[in-house]
Design a protein around this motif. Structure first.
Motif, mmCIF file in Angstrom:
data_model
loop_
_atom_site.group_PDB
_atom_site.id
_atom_site.type_symbol
_atom_site.label_atom_id
_atom_site.label_comp_id
_atom_site.label_asym_id
_atom_site.label_seq_id
_atom_site.Cartn_x
_atom_site.Cartn_y
_atom_site.Cartn_z
ATOM 1 N N ARG A 46 15.479 37.423 51.504
ATOM 2 C CA ARG A 46 15.446 38.883 51.449
ATOM 3 C C ARG A 46 16.718 39.456 52.075
ATOM 4 N N VAL A 47 17.064 38.958 53.280
ATOM 5 C CA VAL A 47 18.270 39.452 53.954
ATOM 6 C C VAL A 47 19.492 39.236 53.067
ATOM 7 N N THR A 48 19.612 38.011 52.523
ATOM 8 C CA THR A 48 20.799 37.688 51.728
ATOM 9 C C THR A 48 20.896 38.577 50.497
ATOM 10 N N MET A 49 19.780 38.710 49.770
ATOM 11 C CA MET A 49 19.840 39.455 48.510
ATOM 12 C C MET A 49 20.040 40.946 48.746
ATOM 13 N N LEU A 50 19.332 41.508 49.749
ATOM 14 C CA LEU A 50 19.488 42.945 50.003
ATOM 15 C C LEU A 50 20.907 43.259 50.444
#
Lengths: 308, 346
Positions: free
Chosen positions: B130-134
């Motif tokens: 989630r962190v990476t994609m956002l």
């Protein structure tokens, strides 16, 4: 295919020419370039000399830093020529012959560009590491690949494999095979054809690819940090040594070491611009493996390079 | 025969041949290669020099004759070096590129579906996705606007320093990621040049997701500029002019005339930029703070599992990244193939 050279004197663009818009946009973009691109470069220099020139000199002549510089240079000295030979061979095979699977080969060559360096490092661990495919064999043969120079070189080879090939393939595709075929039919050997016919036509693009490849090899961090083992004074390349110094709260030392790599980046950019003026890097295949292998997507701006 | 008569006869003969050729082609017959109205034809025409048409059969005969005289060099494959160069290429690609990726997939596959799923769907892993994609999405959005403006300014306007700006665009590619990482961290730390000003505004960048976005945006900036720039250079000014004479405002022209032409290149640049951000490691780990669930990117999680000697988990997470990379590669390829339609000239 655009046979005529691109017109240099285009008609003036039509929109966005109102002075307020134009000057405002230029100002905003310049400020952002200053903040986003120039500031990170500037702070490296400022920090590196923040304790004076003497400390800077002491930092970069430190025994471990000097060793890291040597490791980085050695890695580049091995990896760059190998990838150059590979790039030239791949470009020759792909552009001078028709064989089934050519397009697939192109995609495979460019895979390293889309794979995260960390994934590359982890992948190499599973080949040559103790847990890996060759782990037992290598251990019984007492060969050390990971956490040593060979591992660093292998990881660098993976990461930079496409650099030279990517510059040469579109250019050699655009130049066609006529000259080489003429040379061969006049009785020149393959090597002679390559060195006296092909090489003079691709030398700037080749140099361009080599320089970009070298910059990446010397600066590679992710893949190398997985396979090097980070042994200070032994298997640390310069980027890894920078991380080590930084986490040792020796920020000034880290920036001093970083300034060497930043200088390399600037030299690379200057060389890049100089080579682009000679026509290198102009012929681009925009797609990784689009329909683009054929002529129409290739475009040369240097008249001497375009196909008649 | 008078001179004029010869000339008329000749023209008439040529015309007749041309018409014959046309009717022959129109009737769907194979007009042989080398067939030309000025050359002779297999159709019986009594006038003109008796050249024989070059048919495929004759070509094959000629080629065979040449081959017999000069050896196979002049046959279809003229140039030497295929076995050598293709051999080097295939061996190198197999050993350097495919072997490690295959080993990684093999290692991940040997886990078994249940264990694999447990690892890749663990809370910490999902939080890292989630962190990476956002963050990658946010960085790409920033680059969309800034990269587009940068390309526009470089292509459309002439101002002092334009060439320097053009060259500087590539700096994020040339600057090693670790160097970019410590430089950005120092800039955005609370006592840094930017960090000080931003913290007065109540914004904390270093060691927060914002820092990840900054690092991703920096390292992937050149992609959008360098994909949009060539298309922008090639745009046909006549379309803008036409729209203008029809009374469209600048804004309308940009949205309705220029943007549709730039769109495929923009999309391709976006996907390249996003893909690069997903895989970035060096620049991020310095500035991110690396707190699990908060500011831990997937690449770092794979690295941490490795340092914990949890090799299967590392393999599983790396394989997820590899699949994401291949997915992005496929998307980028499709988008760029479509983008090509607009860059092909003539």
């Amino acid at each position: 295919m655009a046979t005529a050279p691109k017109p240099r004197n285009r008609r003036p663009p039509r929109i966005g020419e109102k002075p307020i818009f134009r000057n405002g946009l230029i100002a905003i973009v310049l400020v952002l370039v200053l903040l986003v691109i120039v500031a990170p470069l500037a702070i490296i220099g400022v920090q590196a000399f923040s304790k004076g020139a003497a400390f800077f000199a002491k930092s970069i002549t430190d025994r471990d830093t000097a060793h890291a510089i040597w490791m980085t240079a050695l890695t580049a000295l091995i990896a760059v020529p190998i990838n150059t030979v590979f790039g030239v061979a791949a470009a020759w095979a792909i552009t001078k012959f028709d064989f089934p699977g050519r397009r697939l080969l192109l995609v495979v060559i460019e895979i390293p560009f889309s794979v995260s360096p960390i994934v590359a490092g982890v992948a190499y661990l599973f080949v040559y590491g103790l847990q890996g495919l060759f782990g037992d064999a290598l251990q019984s043969a007492d060969m050390k690949i990971l956490f040593a120079l060979p591992g660093i070189v292998l990881a660098s080879l993976f990461v930079t494999a496409p650099f030279v090939a990517r510059e040469l393939i579109p250019l050699m595709q655009a130049q066609g095979r006529d000259l080489e075929e003429a040379a061969t039919s006049l009785g020149a050997s393959g090597w002679r054809t390559f060195f006296s016919v092909t090489l003079p036509n691709i030398k700037w693009a080749l140099l361009y690819g080599v320089i970009l490849c070298n910059a990446r090899v010397m600066g590679e961090f992710g893949a190398v940090s997985v396979v090097s083992g980070n042994i200070r004074g032994q298997t640390n390349t310069l980027p890894l040594h920078i991380e080590l110094l930084y986490h040792d709260y020796n920020a000034v030392g880290a920036f001093a070491a970083a300034s060497i790599l930043a200088s390399l980046a600037i030299v690379t950019l200057i060389a890049k611009v100089a080579l682009e003026r000679r026509g290198a890097g102009r012929v681009r295949r925009p797609a990784l493996a689009g329909p683009g292998l054929a002529g129409p997507t290739l475009e040369t701006t240097e008249p001497g390079m375009s196909k008649p | 025969m008078p001179k004029a008569a010869i000339s008329t006869n000749f023209t008439a003969a040529v015309d007749r041949r041309r018409n014959l050729w046309k009717t022959e082609a129109a009737a769907g017959h194979d007009v042989p290669r080398g067939f030309h109205p000025f050359a002779a034809s297999p159709l019986t025409i009594d006038e003109g020099p008796a050249l024989r048409p070059v048919t495929d059969r004759r070509m094959a005969l000629a080629r065979r004759a040449i081959q017999e005289i000069r050896g196979p060099a002049l046959a279809r494959r003229i140039l030497p070096g295929l076995p050598l160069t293709l051999g080097i290429t295939l061996v190198y690609v197999a050993v350097i590129v495919l072997l490690p990726l295959g080993a990684l997939i093999f290692k991940a596959a040997s886990l078994g579906p249940a264990d694999y799923w447990t690892i890749v769907s663990s809370d910490r892993a999902v939080a890292s996705y989630r962190v990476t994609m956002l963050c990658a999405a946010a960085a790409t959005a920033f680059n969309l606007v800034f990269g587009m403006a940068l390309a526009w300014v470089i292509v459309r306007y002439r101002f002092p320093g334009r060439r320097i700006v053009d060259a500087l665009v590539d700096l994020p590619f040339a600057l090693p990621t670790a160097v970019a990482g410590i430089a950005l961290t120092t800039l955005f730390a609370s006592n840094g040049w930017f960090g000080g000003a931003l913290s007065a505004l109540g914004l904390k960048v270093a060691y927060t997701p914002l820092g990840i976005i900054v690092a991703m945006a920096f390292t992937s900036l050149p992609f959008i500029v360098r994909t949009v720039q060539p298309v922008l250079e090639e745009l046909d000014g006549a379309l803008e002019e036409a729209a203008q004479t029809l009374g469209a405002s600048d804004g309308e022209i940009f949205r309705k005339v220029l943007l549709p032409q730039l769109f495929p290149a923009l999309l391709a640049g976006l996907s390249l930029s996003f893909a690069r951000s997903l895989g970035e490691f060096g620049a991020i780990i310095f500035i991110a703070g690396n707190q699990p669930y908060e500011t831990e990117i997937t690449a770092l999680l794979a690295f941490i599992r490795l340092e914990e000697y949890d090799y299967p988990a590392s393999a599983a997470i790396a394989s997820v990244m590899l699949m994401a990379a291949f997915l992005m590669l496929a998307i980028t390829n499709i988008l760029q193939t479509r983008a090509l339609r607009y860059t092909v000239k003539g």
